[in-house]
Design an enzyme around this catalytic site. Sequence first.
Site, PDB file in Angstrom:
ATOM      1  N   ARG A 111     -17.525 -41.336  72.905  1.00 34.30           N
ATOM      2  CA  ARG A 111     -16.574 -41.869  73.970  1.00 34.30           C
ATOM      3  C   ARG A 111     -16.962 -40.844  75.041  1.00 34.30           C
ATOM      4  NH1 ARG A 111     -10.154 -43.014  74.335  1.00 34.30           N
ATOM      5  NH2 ARG A 111     -10.867 -44.931  73.551  1.00 34.30           N
ATOM      6  N   HIS A 138     -15.979 -51.067  77.236  1.00 32.59           N
ATOM      7  CA  HIS A 138     -15.075 -50.453  75.844  1.00 32.59           C
ATOM      8  C   HIS A 138     -15.180 -51.688  74.846  1.00 32.59           C
ATOM      9  CE1 HIS A 138     -12.381 -48.352  73.548  1.00 32.59           C
ATOM     10  NE2 HIS A 138     -11.304 -48.569  74.181  1.00 32.59           N
ATOM     11  N   GLN A 141     -13.005 -52.412  71.852  1.00 33.46           N
ATOM     12  CA  GLN A 141     -11.569 -53.005  72.154  1.00 33.46           C
ATOM     13  C   GLN A 141     -11.815 -54.359  72.347  1.00 33.46           C
ATOM     14  OE1 GLN A 141      -8.644 -50.990  72.346  1.00 33.46           O
ATOM     15  NE2 GLN A 141      -7.882 -53.128  72.228  1.00 33.46           N
ATOM     16  N   ASP A 233      -4.173 -53.144  81.544  1.00 31.29           N
ATOM     17  CA  ASP A 233      -4.514 -52.071  81.298  1.00 31.29           C
ATOM     18  C   ASP A 233      -3.966 -51.096  82.080  1.00 31.29           C
ATOM     19  OD1 ASP A 233      -6.039 -49.964  80.140  1.00 31.29           O
ATOM     20  OD2 ASP A 233      -7.922 -50.333  81.037  1.00 31.29           O
ATOM     21  N   CYS A 273      -4.549 -52.792  75.839  1.00 30.07           N
ATOM     22  CA  CYS A 273      -5.503 -51.940  74.796  1.00 30.07           C
ATOM     23  C   CYS A 273      -4.602 -50.816  74.284  1.00 30.07           C
ATOM     24  CB  CYS A 273      -6.740 -51.604  75.528  1.00 30.07           C
ATOM     25  SG  CYS A 273      -6.744 -50.749  76.924  1.00 30.07           S
ATOM     26  N   ARG A 301      -8.483 -53.005  65.887  1.00 30.62           N
ATOM     27  CA  ARG A 301      -9.798 -51.894  66.036  1.00 30.62           C
ATOM     28  C   ARG A 301     -10.300 -51.559  64.869  1.00 30.62           C
ATOM     29  NH1 ARG A 301      -9.892 -49.006  70.901  1.00 30.62           N
ATOM     30  NH2 ARG A 301     -11.870 -48.417  69.842  1.00 30.62           N
TER      31      ARG A 301
HETATM   32  N1  NVA Z   1      -9.065 -48.352  81.170  1.00 30.33           N
HETATM   33  C1  NVA Z   1      -8.508 -47.247  80.206  1.00 30.33           C
HETATM   34  C2  NVA Z   1      -8.812 -47.657  78.693  1.00 30.33           C
HETATM   35  C3  NVA Z   1      -7.939 -46.749  77.906  1.00 30.33           C
HETATM   36  C4  NVA Z   1      -8.274 -47.131  76.481  1.00 30.33           C
HETATM   37  C5  NVA Z   1      -9.337 -45.989  80.518  1.00 30.33           C
HETATM   38  O1  NVA Z   1     -10.413 -45.781  80.550  1.00 30.33           O
HETATM   39  O2  NVA Z   1      -8.705 -44.809  80.432  1.00 30.33           O
HETATM   40  N1   CP Z   2      -7.402 -48.369  73.136  1.00 31.65           N
HETATM   41  C1   CP Z   2      -7.931 -47.171  73.065  1.00 31.65           C
HETATM   42  O1   CP Z   2      -8.996 -47.051  73.074  1.00 31.65           O
HETATM   43  O2   CP Z   2      -6.948 -46.094  72.834  1.00 31.65           O
HETATM   44  P1   CP Z   2      -7.376 -44.726  72.616  1.00 31.65           P
HETATM   45  O3   CP Z   2      -7.740 -44.192  74.001  1.00 31.65           O
HETATM   46  O4   CP Z   2      -6.111 -44.134  72.184  1.00 31.65           O
HETATM   47  O5   CP Z   2      -8.407 -44.603  71.852  1.00 31.65           O
END
Ligand code: NVA
Ligand code: CP
Length: 315
Positions: A111, A138, A141, A233, A273, A301
């Site tokens: 990540r 992502h 997801q 989101d 998500c 997931r």
């Molecule tokens: N768009 C959000 C998704 C979190 C799972 C982010 O990147 O923070």
């Molecule tokens: N949806 C998702 O990726 O959640 P987290 O940021 O908690 O991993």
Amino acid sequence: MTAELPALKGRSVVSLMEWTPEEIRQLLKTAQWMKANRKVVDTRQLLSGKHVALLFELPSTRTRVSFQVAIGQLGAEMVWMDWGSTQLGRGESLEDTARVLSRYVDGIVVRAKKHETVQVLRRFTTIPVFNALTDRAHPFQVLADALTISEEFGGWSDIKLAYLGDGNNMAHSYLVIGAKLGMHVTIAAPKGFEPAREVVQWARNESAMTGGSVTVTNDPEQAVFGADVLATDVFVSMGDEGDLERKREIMHKFQVNQKLMGLAKSQAIFLHCLPAHRGEEVTGEVIDGPQSKVWDQAENRLWVQKSTLAHVLAD
Ligand code: NVA
Ligand code: CP
């Protein structure tokens, strides 16, 4: 399942753009099968003796836990790497880190703030790299979301998915999975927050081959009219926190509330998500209401990741 493993073996998941519709359908089919047979199928031998590193530069609840559990259920070991406490945090290069990790582990779940980070890691490793979220995509997801949609509607053709809010990593990934699976995807974002033009163009081209379609609009009501799936989101993604108040104000019109749900089909579902901010991108009434499938979506997931790890890493 076993017969089809070799085609997917050794592959990375950086973006689903690189996976064919058939391959994506295979991942989802196996995920569904693993979920349905969870009580009777023992998967602990599949990755026995393997190690998978989790390298995270950003916070996570779902992704971290579901990958860790999936790895454990497949009989492999997880190696946790919090970015800041590795030598990356002191300036060691990604390239060298990638080369070293290739000598220890069988796969890397990463990540990262920037999509390029995952691309560089992939380029310099000899092992599969799994994108656990970047500023651009992502993929796991939306694989989970696709599984949730098929559980509700029995497939993806003719499904109209409306995403409301920031044209961010989730918006891009909906465009990609929608194009791969032949869904009709509409992104409704405020002016200046639309998804990247090249991703929209890519999705339009791909949709032309799969029977799907792509619409980008600044009008949330137009987007949700007759939709089967409403998705949203956070208004403000990780690493994108500047000018918070202004963003919240601009995005407010795109909040998924009961009035917007009422414009969708009566059997429409709501997806998010997570993490969610009730009162911002979605009302409590919607996310905690009968049309919300967010807990199934979160559970899925685990199944899509388990399926992918098995297909990619099993001998
Ligand atoms: N768009 C959000 C998704 C979190 C799972 C982010 O990147 O923070
Ligand atoms: N949806 C998702 O990726 O959640 P987290 O940021 O908690 O991993």
